[in-house]
Design a protein around this motif. Sequence first.
Motif, PDB file in Angstrom:
ATOM      1  N   GLU A  13       0.828  -1.201   0.000  1.00 18.44           N
ATOM      2  CA  GLU A  13       0.000   0.000   0.000  1.00 18.44           C
ATOM      3  C   GLU A  13       0.869   1.260   0.000  1.00 18.44           C
ATOM      4  O   GLU A  13       0.771   2.090   0.881  1.00 18.44           O
ATOM      5  CB  GLU A  13      -0.866   0.068   1.257  1.00 18.44           C
ATOM      6  CG  GLU A  13      -1.775  -1.125   1.464  1.00 18.44           C
ATOM      7  CD  GLU A  13      -2.521  -0.991   2.777  1.00 18.44           C
ATOM      8  OE1 GLU A  13      -3.665  -0.546   2.747  1.00 18.44           O
ATOM      9  OE2 GLU A  13      -1.920  -1.301   3.815  1.00 18.44           O
ATOM     10  N   PRO A  14       1.756   1.404  -0.965  1.00 26.55           N
ATOM     11  CA  PRO A  14       2.743   2.470  -0.858  1.00 26.55           C
ATOM     12  C   PRO A  14       2.173   3.878  -0.964  1.00 26.55           C
ATOM     13  O   PRO A  14       2.818   4.830  -0.559  1.00 26.55           O
ATOM     14  CB  PRO A  14       3.690   2.186  -2.031  1.00 26.55           C
ATOM     15  CG  PRO A  14       2.882   1.397  -2.993  1.00 26.55           C
ATOM     16  CD  PRO A  14       1.907   0.621  -2.177  1.00 26.55           C
ATOM     17  N   THR A  15       0.957   4.031  -1.487  1.00 23.39           N
ATOM     18  CA  THR A  15       0.451   5.394  -1.650  1.00 23.39           C
ATOM     19  C   THR A  15      -0.633   5.749  -0.642  1.00 23.39           C
ATOM     20  O   THR A  15      -1.246   6.792  -0.723  1.00 23.39           O
ATOM     21  CB  THR A  15      -0.115   5.590  -3.073  1.00 23.39           C
ATOM     22  OG1 THR A  15      -1.154   4.620  -3.251  1.00 23.39           O
ATOM     23  CG2 THR A  15       0.942   5.410  -4.135  1.00 23.39           C
ATOM     24  N   LYS A  16      -0.883   4.877   0.313  1.00 20.48           N
ATOM     25  CA  LYS A  16      -1.954   5.133   1.278  1.00 20.48           C
ATOM     26  C   LYS A  16      -1.630   6.368   2.130  1.00 20.48           C
ATOM     27  O   LYS A  16      -0.499   6.556   2.559  1.00 20.48           O
ATOM     28  CB  LYS A  16      -2.102   3.908   2.174  1.00 20.48           C
ATOM     29  CG  LYS A  16      -3.375   3.906   2.973  1.00 20.48           C
ATOM     30  CD  LYS A  16      -3.534   2.567   3.683  1.00 20.48           C
ATOM     31  CE  LYS A  16      -4.476   2.711   4.850  1.00 20.48           C
ATOM     32  NZ  LYS A  16      -4.454   1.539   5.695  1.00 20.48           N
ATOM     33  N   LYS A  17      -2.671   7.178   2.366  1.00 21.32           N
ATOM     34  CA  LYS A  17      -2.441   8.372   3.181  1.00 21.32           C
ATOM     35  C   LYS A  17      -2.467   8.035   4.669  1.00 21.32           C
ATOM     36  O   LYS A  17      -2.976   6.987   5.068  1.00 21.32           O
ATOM     37  CB  LYS A  17      -3.511   9.411   2.858  1.00 21.32           C
ATOM     38  CG  LYS A  17      -3.329  10.045   1.486  1.00 21.32           C
ATOM     39  CD  LYS A  17      -4.263  11.222   1.325  1.00 21.32           C
ATOM     40  CE  LYS A  17      -3.943  11.988   0.062  1.00 21.32           C
ATOM     41  NZ  LYS A  17      -4.695  13.258   0.009  1.00 21.32           N
ATOM     42  N   LEU A  18      -1.943   8.947   5.453  1.00 23.99           N
ATOM     43  CA  LEU A  18      -1.876   8.757   6.906  1.00 23.99           C
ATOM     44  C   LEU A  18      -3.085   9.414   7.561  1.00 23.99           C
ATOM     45  O   LEU A  18      -3.440  10.550   7.214  1.00 23.99           O
ATOM     46  CB  LEU A  18      -0.606   9.411   7.445  1.00 23.99           C
ATOM     47  CG  LEU A  18       0.704   9.016   6.762  1.00 23.99           C
ATOM     48  CD1 LEU A  18       1.831   9.952   7.193  1.00 23.99           C
ATOM     49  CD2 LEU A  18       1.035   7.573   7.115  1.00 23.99           C
ATOM     50  N   GLY A  19      -3.666   8.738   8.538  1.00 22.59           N
ATOM     51  CA  GLY A  19      -4.821   9.309   9.234  1.00 22.59           C
ATOM     52  C   GLY A  19      -4.382  10.260  10.335  1.00 22.59           C
ATOM     53  O   GLY A  19      -3.441   9.989  11.082  1.00 22.59           O
ATOM     54  N   ILE A  20      -5.071  11.383  10.426  1.00 23.59           N
ATOM     55  CA  ILE A  20      -4.788  12.348  11.494  1.00 23.59           C
ATOM     56  C   ILE A  20      -6.094  12.688  12.197  1.00 23.59           C
ATOM     57  O   ILE A  20      -7.155  12.685  11.567  1.00 23.59           O
ATOM     58  CB  ILE A  20      -4.091  13.613  10.916  1.00 23.59           C
ATOM     59  CG1 ILE A  20      -3.463  14.456  12.029  1.00 23.59           C
ATOM     60  CG2 ILE A  20      -5.037  14.454  10.054  1.00 23.59           C
ATOM     61  CD1 ILE A  20      -2.462  15.493  11.528  1.00 23.59           C
ATOM     62  N   ALA A  21      -6.020  12.935  13.505  1.00 21.44           N
ATOM     63  CA  ALA A  21      -7.204  13.357  14.262  1.00 21.44           C
ATOM     64  C   ALA A  21      -6.988  14.779  14.753  1.00 21.44           C
ATOM     65  O   ALA A  21      -5.973  15.070  15.398  1.00 21.44           O
ATOM     66  CB  ALA A  21      -7.443  12.423  15.444  1.00 21.44           C
ATOM     67  N   LEU A  22      -7.902  15.669  14.429  1.00 23.73           N
ATOM     68  CA  LEU A  22      -7.843  17.038  14.955  1.00 23.73           C
ATOM     69  C   LEU A  22      -8.469  17.048  16.342  1.00 23.73           C
ATOM     70  O   LEU A  22      -9.543  16.472  16.551  1.00 23.73           O
ATOM     71  CB  LEU A  22      -8.611  17.989  14.029  1.00 23.73           C
ATOM     72  CG  LEU A  22      -7.914  18.347  12.718  1.00 23.73           C
ATOM     73  CD1 LEU A  22      -8.855  19.143  11.809  1.00 23.73           C
ATOM     74  CD2 LEU A  22      -6.630  19.132  12.965  1.00 23.73           C
ATOM     75  N   VAL A  23      -7.786  17.712  17.264  1.00 22.70           N
ATOM     76  CA  VAL A  23      -8.251  17.790  18.650  1.00 22.70           C
ATOM     77  C   VAL A  23      -8.681  19.230  18.921  1.00 22.70           C
ATOM     78  O   VAL A  23      -7.838  20.110  19.119  1.00 22.70           O
ATOM     79  CB  VAL A  23      -7.133  17.358  19.624  1.00 22.70           C
ATOM     80  CG1 VAL A  23      -7.654  17.355  21.059  1.00 22.70           C
ATOM     81  CG2 VAL A  23      -6.586  15.982  19.244  1.00 22.70           C
ATOM     82  N   GLY A  24      -9.992  19.488  18.894  1.00 22.62           N
ATOM     83  CA  GLY A  24     -10.516  20.858  19.047  1.00 22.62           C
ATOM     84  C   GLY A  24     -10.920  21.399  17.689  1.00 22.62           C
ATOM     85  O   GLY A  24     -10.048  21.616  16.837  1.00 22.62           O
ATOM     86  N   LEU A  25     -12.221  21.589  17.507  1.00 21.73           N
ATOM     87  CA  LEU A  25     -12.725  21.968  16.174  1.00 21.73           C
ATOM     88  C   LEU A  25     -13.138  23.434  16.184  1.00 21.73           C
ATOM     89  O   LEU A  25     -14.311  23.769  15.989  1.00 21.73           O
ATOM     90  CB  LEU A  25     -13.891  21.054  15.790  1.00 21.73           C
ATOM     91  CG  LEU A  25     -13.598  19.547  15.889  1.00 21.73           C
ATOM     92  CD1 LEU A  25     -14.818  18.737  15.485  1.00 21.73           C
ATOM     93  CD2 LEU A  25     -12.381  19.176  15.038  1.00 21.73           C
ATOM     94  N   GLY A  26     -12.197  24.305  16.413  1.00 20.39           N
ATOM     95  CA  GLY A  26     -12.467  25.746  16.420  1.00 20.39           C
ATOM     96  C   GLY A  26     -12.094  26.382  15.101  1.00 20.39           C
ATOM     97  O   GLY A  26     -12.065  25.727  14.055  1.00 20.39           O
ATOM     98  N   SER A  27     -11.777  27.657  15.183  1.00 21.84           N
ATOM     99  CA  SER A  27     -11.546  28.440  13.964  1.00 21.84           C
ATOM    100  C   SER A  27     -10.358  27.936  13.141  1.00 21.84           C
ATOM    101  O   SER A  27     -10.482  27.711  11.932  1.00 21.84           O
ATOM    102  CB  SER A  27     -11.327  29.906  14.380  1.00 21.84           C
ATOM    103  OG  SER A  27     -10.860  30.631  13.296  1.00 21.84           O
ATOM    104  N   TYR A  28      -9.222  27.728  13.785  1.00 18.63           N
ATOM    105  CA  TYR A  28      -8.027  27.339  13.011  1.00 18.63           C
ATOM    106  C   TYR A  28      -8.184  25.925  12.431  1.00 18.63           C
ATOM    107  O   TYR A  28      -7.817  25.662  11.286  1.00 18.63           O
ATOM    108  CB  TYR A  28      -6.777  27.438  13.893  1.00 18.63           C
ATOM    109  CG  TYR A  28      -5.487  27.379  13.112  1.00 18.63           C
ATOM    110  CD1 TYR A  28      -5.222  28.280  12.086  1.00 18.63           C
ATOM    111  CD2 TYR A  28      -4.514  26.421  13.391  1.00 18.63           C
ATOM    112  CE1 TYR A  28      -4.051  28.234  11.350  1.00 18.63           C
ATOM    113  CE2 TYR A  28      -3.328  26.361  12.671  1.00 18.63           C
ATOM    114  CZ  TYR A  28      -3.103  27.274  11.656  1.00 18.63           C
ATOM    115  OH  TYR A  28      -1.931  27.223  10.928  1.00 18.63           O
TER     116      TYR A  28
END
Length: 353
Positions: A13-28
């Motif tokens: 799976e060489p092109t699979k993207k990495l999962g990220i979790a955002l902590v705090g869903l404010g303006s930025y």
Amino acid sequence: MALMPRFAFGADEPTKKLGIALVGLGSYATNQLAPAIKKSKHWYLAGVVTGDPEKGKKWARKYGFPEKNIMGYDDMGRMADMPEIFAIYAVTPNSIHAANCIAGAKAGKHVITEKPMAISVAECDAIISACKAANVRLMVGYRLHYEPHTQEFCRLAREQVFGPFMKISASNAFDMGDPSDPADYNWRVNKKLAGGGPLMDMGVYVIQAVCMAKAEAAPVTVTAKFGEITRPRLFAQVEQSITWTMEFADGAVATCFTSYDTQVSKLMAEATHGWARLEEPAFYYDEPFLTTSQGPVDRPKVIHQVAQLDGMAEEILTGSPSLAPGEMGRRDLAIIEAIYAAANTGQRVSVKA
Ligand code: NDP
């Protein structure tokens, strides 16, 4: 740079993207980071941590992750059972970064945290220890380290193209207005949440820029003075503005300013054989204008947050040192603590970076 997918995905799976979790869903998170994740080469949004589950559900529908990947702040341990989440990105008020970063590290996730890294050196040390213990990477969302004009400024400083920069001035500020209803006050004027005033927020960019001009050296001493408070209701807990100096071992001196009541964003660095200027805006999201004593400098235009996120993914995947490691975030908190001590006492204060 060729990627070595040694953490995230198998050879099939060489092109699979990495999962990220955002902590705090404010303006930025909403207006800059989530769109940047979508545009990035290496990441996709795999989950969120929020105090508002309904908002989390809207995000799940919009970004296409399962509702089970919506977590609360007290619930981040569940992430340990989510192998699709490779990293967390903490984007809450400053005083909450430490708890979230430590929870993310304990769940075995790489950690990116917004600036300032935390509100004290002690908290930075706790985050660094947690990430070391969990064997995960720690980076601070210092997007300008991945911005090409700023990178060129760093090269001029590092290679001493004009000689070492000895006289530096930098300012960064915005006017947050003066809401009539205290309910509309931003957490940035709440000391418990923000840790301090504009120095913690806009001033960090000034500290960063000055340290870039000195090839990432920390100052030896600082002096500082709080500005006048003309909006006493709003600035009951934190400074409205502050001026300070940063003094370096080689005799270089930087004069600095930040505030929440005016709009300015610029850096000037002078050496014996020339100068370099990043200006209006030097530190906002737009393209900074870099001019040197030899003329204007053109570099590719990037979306800062996309360049930062992709740069950080490559640093993690290749195991290379980060341009914005946790230790740099800690250095900046050590400088901030010295600046506040200097402003509170009127004394010149040594920096214990
Ligand atoms: P916002 O106020 O817009 O958002 C913060 C979010 O944090 C909230 O929406 C909320 O999300 C969550 N949160 C958790 N606890 C609290 C609490 N007690 N009070 C308020 N919010 C809480 O802030 P910003 O997005 O502007 O800033 C967040 C961080 O990002 C800060 O550290 C800031 O310095 C940094 N930043 C960095 C920038 C850069 O250029 N690198 C630019 C702007 C900000 P939820 O409802 O989902 O729980």
